[in-house]
Write a protein that holds these residues in place. Structure first.
Motif, PDB file in Angstrom:
ATOM      1  N   GLU A  57       0.833  -1.202   0.000  1.00  0.00           N
ATOM      2  CA  GLU A  57       0.000   0.000   0.000  1.00  0.00           C
ATOM      3  C   GLU A  57       0.868   1.253   0.000  1.00  0.00           C
ATOM      4  O   GLU A  57       0.554   2.235  -0.675  1.00  0.00           O
ATOM      5  N   TRP A  59       3.819   1.548  -1.265  1.00  0.00           N
ATOM      6  CA  TRP A  59       4.369   1.739  -2.603  1.00  0.00           C
ATOM      7  C   TRP A  59       3.289   2.254  -3.562  1.00  0.00           C
ATOM      8  O   TRP A  59       3.540   3.144  -4.369  1.00  0.00           O
ATOM      9  N   ASP A  60       2.079   1.720  -3.445  1.00  0.00           N
ATOM     10  CA  ASP A  60       0.989   2.176  -4.316  1.00  0.00           C
ATOM     11  C   ASP A  60       0.689   3.659  -4.113  1.00  0.00           C
ATOM     12  O   ASP A  60       0.292   4.346  -5.052  1.00  0.00           O
ATOM     13  N   LYS A  61       0.874   4.156  -2.901  1.00  0.00           N
ATOM     14  CA  LYS A  61       0.557   5.553  -2.567  1.00  0.00           C
ATOM     15  C   LYS A  61       1.813   6.408  -2.443  1.00  0.00           C
ATOM     16  O   LYS A  61       1.764   7.492  -1.866  1.00  0.00           O
TER      17      LYS A  61
END
Length: 181
Positions: A57, A59-61
């Protein structure tokens, strides 16, 4: 233990899109975060999954991550929230499953007959109540509740003012409510 400065440096690297910083922060904090998760969940596998999920999460954000002074504290709180959310959602799932199981129980013959008779009685009462309405009230109730039109659309279709359409439906509902009691 890992240095606060190193964690902060890796965090800033992640924010800039550096995947190596993510892996380095993972190496620095994984064991500590895992142990912390186990403390709150008493489940090693769940804690491992949640910590790994947290890093994905992050890394996604990574472009929208906040400025953080103490990265370790921030991530400990993150893990704690994930554990709490997991158990909250798990509890909701369990309630839904139990509710479905309760609803799926097979009705006895007597219960089945009673349900049919209750539905027939309700339909009969509703039919009698609808007969008490004027033709205009029936038409407007049909448009509102079965055709799902707004009061403006009903007024246009029935050549009435919006206020008249509203009042007519309101009066019809009062009659239906009184008859259905």
């Amino acid at each position: 233990m890992e240095s606060k400065t190193d964690c902060k440096m890796q965090w800033n690297g992640i924010k800039e899109g550096n995947i190596s910083s993510l892996f380095r922060l993972y190496e620095l904090l994984f064991t500590h975060l895992l142990n912390f998760g186990i403390k709150y969940s008493a489940d090693v596998d769940l804690s491992r999954d949640l910590v790994n999920e947290m890093f994905m999460e992050i890394w996604d954000k990574h472009h929208t991550l906040p400025e953080v002074e103490n990265v370790q504290s921030y991530l400990l709180s993150y893990v704690k929230r994930k554990v709490a959310r997991h158990y909250y959602h798990d509890e909701l799932r369990q309630k839904a499953i139990h509710t479905q199981q309760d609803e799926l129980h097979e009705l006895s013959y007597e219960e089945f007959i009673v349900n049919i008779q209750s539905e027939q009685h309700l339909r009969s009462r509703l039919k009698t109540a609808l007969q008490k309405l004027t033709p205009k009230q029936k038409e407007l109730v049909q448009l509102k509740f079965f055709d799902d039109l707004s009061y403006v659309e009903i007024a246009e279709r029935a050549s009435l003012t919006v206020k008249t359409a509203y009042n007519t439906i309101y009066d019809a509902l009062k009659i239906l409510k009184k008859e259905m009691k």
